[in-house]
Design an enzyme around this catalytic site. Structure first.
Site, mmCIF file in Angstrom:
data_model
loop_
_atom_site.group_PDB
_atom_site.id
_atom_site.type_symbol
_atom_site.label_atom_id
_atom_site.label_comp_id
_atom_site.label_asym_id
_atom_site.label_seq_id
_atom_site.Cartn_x
_atom_site.Cartn_y
_atom_site.Cartn_z
ATOM 1 N N ASP A 30 -17.842 -16.506 4.147
ATOM 2 C CA ASP A 30 -18.853 -15.869 3.114
ATOM 3 C C ASP A 30 -18.959 -16.952 1.952
ATOM 4 O O ASP A 30 -18.839 -17.952 1.966
ATOM 5 C CB ASP A 30 -18.027 -14.730 2.441
ATOM 6 N N ASP B 200 17.601 3.311 -9.903
ATOM 7 C CA ASP B 200 16.093 3.587 -10.276
ATOM 8 C C ASP B 200 14.957 2.937 -10.073
ATOM 9 O O ASP B 200 13.836 3.316 -10.623
ATOM 10 C CB ASP B 200 15.934 4.688 -11.756
ATOM 11 N N ARG C 275 -19.401 -6.582 2.302
ATOM 12 C CA ARG C 275 -18.267 -5.753 2.208
ATOM 13 C C ARG C 275 -18.277 -4.192 1.826
ATOM 14 O O ARG C 275 -19.068 -3.981 1.036
ATOM 15 C CB ARG C 275 -16.842 -6.318 1.418
ATOM 16 N N HIS D 223 -14.767 -16.434 -8.553
ATOM 17 C CA HIS D 223 -16.211 -16.107 -7.752
ATOM 18 C C HIS D 223 -17.104 -16.034 -9.119
ATOM 19 O O HIS D 223 -17.786 -16.882 -9.431
ATOM 20 C CB HIS D 223 -16.092 -15.039 -6.931
ATOM 21 N N ARG E 1 -9.521 -10.860 -7.605
ATOM 22 C CA ARG E 1 -10.856 -10.561 -7.055
ATOM 23 C C ARG E 1 -11.532 -9.587 -7.749
ATOM 24 O O ARG E 1 -12.671 -9.256 -7.657
ATOM 25 C CB ARG E 1 -10.308 -9.911 -5.701
ATOM 26 N N LYS F 252 -21.705 -12.173 3.927
ATOM 27 C CA LYS F 252 -20.599 -11.154 4.126
ATOM 28 C C LYS F 252 -21.340 -10.254 3.158
ATOM 29 O O LYS F 252 -21.407 -10.353 2.011
ATOM 30 C CB LYS F 252 -19.471 -11.726 3.520
HETATM 31 C C1 R5P Z 1 -12.927 -12.729 -0.777
HETATM 32 O O1 R5P Z 1 -13.998 -12.805 -1.254
HETATM 33 C C2 R5P Z 1 -11.953 -13.513 -0.149
HETATM 34 O O2 R5P Z 1 -12.391 -15.055 -0.309
HETATM 35 C C3 R5P Z 1 -11.694 -13.329 1.113
HETATM 36 O O3 R5P Z 1 -12.787 -13.638 2.090
HETATM 37 C C4 R5P Z 1 -11.195 -12.114 1.164
HETATM 38 O O4 R5P Z 1 -10.167 -11.699 0.253
HETATM 39 C C5 R5P Z 1 -10.333 -11.870 2.724
HETATM 40 O O5 R5P Z 1 -9.919 -10.567 2.646
HETATM 41 P P1 R5P Z 1 -9.650 -9.828 4.091
HETATM 42 O O6 R5P Z 1 -8.565 -10.759 4.899
HETATM 43 O O7 R5P Z 1 -9.138 -8.460 3.487
HETATM 44 O O8 R5P Z 1 -11.086 -9.624 4.833
#
Ligand code: R5P
Length: 304
Positions: free
Chosen positions: A167, A36, A192, A128, A93, A190
């Site tokens: 980024d 399981d 997102r 970060h 993250r 960058k």
């Molecule tokens: C985000 O701030 C990280 O430093 C990477 O840039 C990020 O995790 C990369 O993710 P992906 O390959 O999905 O773009």
């Protein structure tokens, strides 16, 4: 005395290299799943004195329970100290609540590990909005940098490099690596818009014309960040870039997509087992384990 190292499944090769570097012994920890999918862990080498579990946390949802069970069992079977070597430490993250109602997973995850382990060593954690692991972990936590090892690779392999962080978050790694590699660096901006949707804005790249771009990031997950950076660099007329990441998370077809987008080389460190591993962080991790162990021994001597 070095802690005895116990690999969780999939971490045997890293553990063997680390044990050799530390001149430490290894032990056997059996992990098996019932039909399981519930998990059973069993020490086949008794966990005495100081031990460390070795488990990279790239698939953290599957790995966290075996780790917590193993840490609890070690304490109850008499280990005096239980450390965690997690070359990749997941769940960093989500370092803020980005949308109302979301869980702050970095915090809850750190609480789970802090409650079960006495110390932790990891590599290039995604710091970060947190400036240090101490903001979330309440146990001694060492963040090892892969920068020197990555810089050494660049010095040997790339002629006239320019280091590029895709980024703002990557500035910390790109700047340190560039300084050690004796190369200039720059970063893109960058935005997102979703898990697989990013838009990058490069700075004026003309001054780096003629150099070979080396894209640097901590993680390649979906690969969208690197793919977009590759596209912009190729459009700007640069030769095929090398893509380097500390952690080879590589979800879905990320590696194939990077190759298709024109990466000359795709290179990662050995924090997560992957065919692109070319750089080892084991020596740097070993030094961190040694210094945490020495600090604990000194602390114990003082409190006697
Ligand atoms: C985000 O701030 C990280 O430093 C990477 O840039 C990020 O995790 C990369 O993710 P992906 O390959 O999905 O773009």
């Amino acid at each position: 005395m070095m802690p005895r190292l116990y690999p969780l499944p999939g971490n045997e090769a890293f553990t063997a290299k680390l044990a050799a570097e530390l001149k430490a012994q290894t032990g056997l920890l059996m992990v098996r799943r019932f039909p399981d999918s519930e998990v059973l862990v069993r020490y086949d080498t008794p966990p005495e004195n100081q031990i460390a579990l070795v488990c990279t946390l790239a698939r953290a949802d599957m790995q966290i329970l075996p780790l917590l069970f193993a840490a609890g069992a070690a304490h109850s079977q008499g280990a005096a100290g239980v450390g965690l070597v997690a070359p990749y430490l997941g769940y960093l993250r989500q370092d803020q609540v980005f949308n109302p109602g979301e869980a702050l997973t970095s915090h809850t995850f750190a609480e789970l590990l802090s409650g079960s382990f006495d110390w932790i060593v990891t590599v290039d954690p995604h710091l970060h909005r947190y400036t240090s692991l101490d903001e979330v972990y309440r146990i001694p936590a060492a963040a090892v940098s892969a920068s020197s090892a990555v810089a050494a690779w660049i010095r040997e392999q790339v002629f006239e490099p320019v280091v590029i962080g895709p980024d703002v978050e990557s500035t910390q790694w790109a700047s340190a690596i560039a300084a050690e590699a004796g190369a200039p660096y720059t970063t893109f901006l960058k935005h997102r818009f979703g898990d697989r949707s990013v838009v990058l804005t490069p700075p004026d790249l003309k001054r780096w014309a003629g150099r070979t771009p080396v894209l640097i990031d901590d993680i390649i997950s979906s690969g969208r960040t690197m793919v977009e950076a590759l596209r912009l660099l190729r459009e700007a007329g640069f030769p095929a870039p090398a893509c380097i990441a500390t952690h080879a998370v590589f979800s879905d077809q990320a590696r194939e997509e990077l190759a298709k987008a024109g990466a000359a080389r795709i290179v990662t460190t050995d924090t997560i087992v992957h065919p692109t591993n070319e750089i080892s962080v084991v020596p740097a991790v070993a030094r961190a384990v040694e210094s945490l162990t020495a600090a604990r021994l000194e602390g114990a001597a003082h409190s006697r």
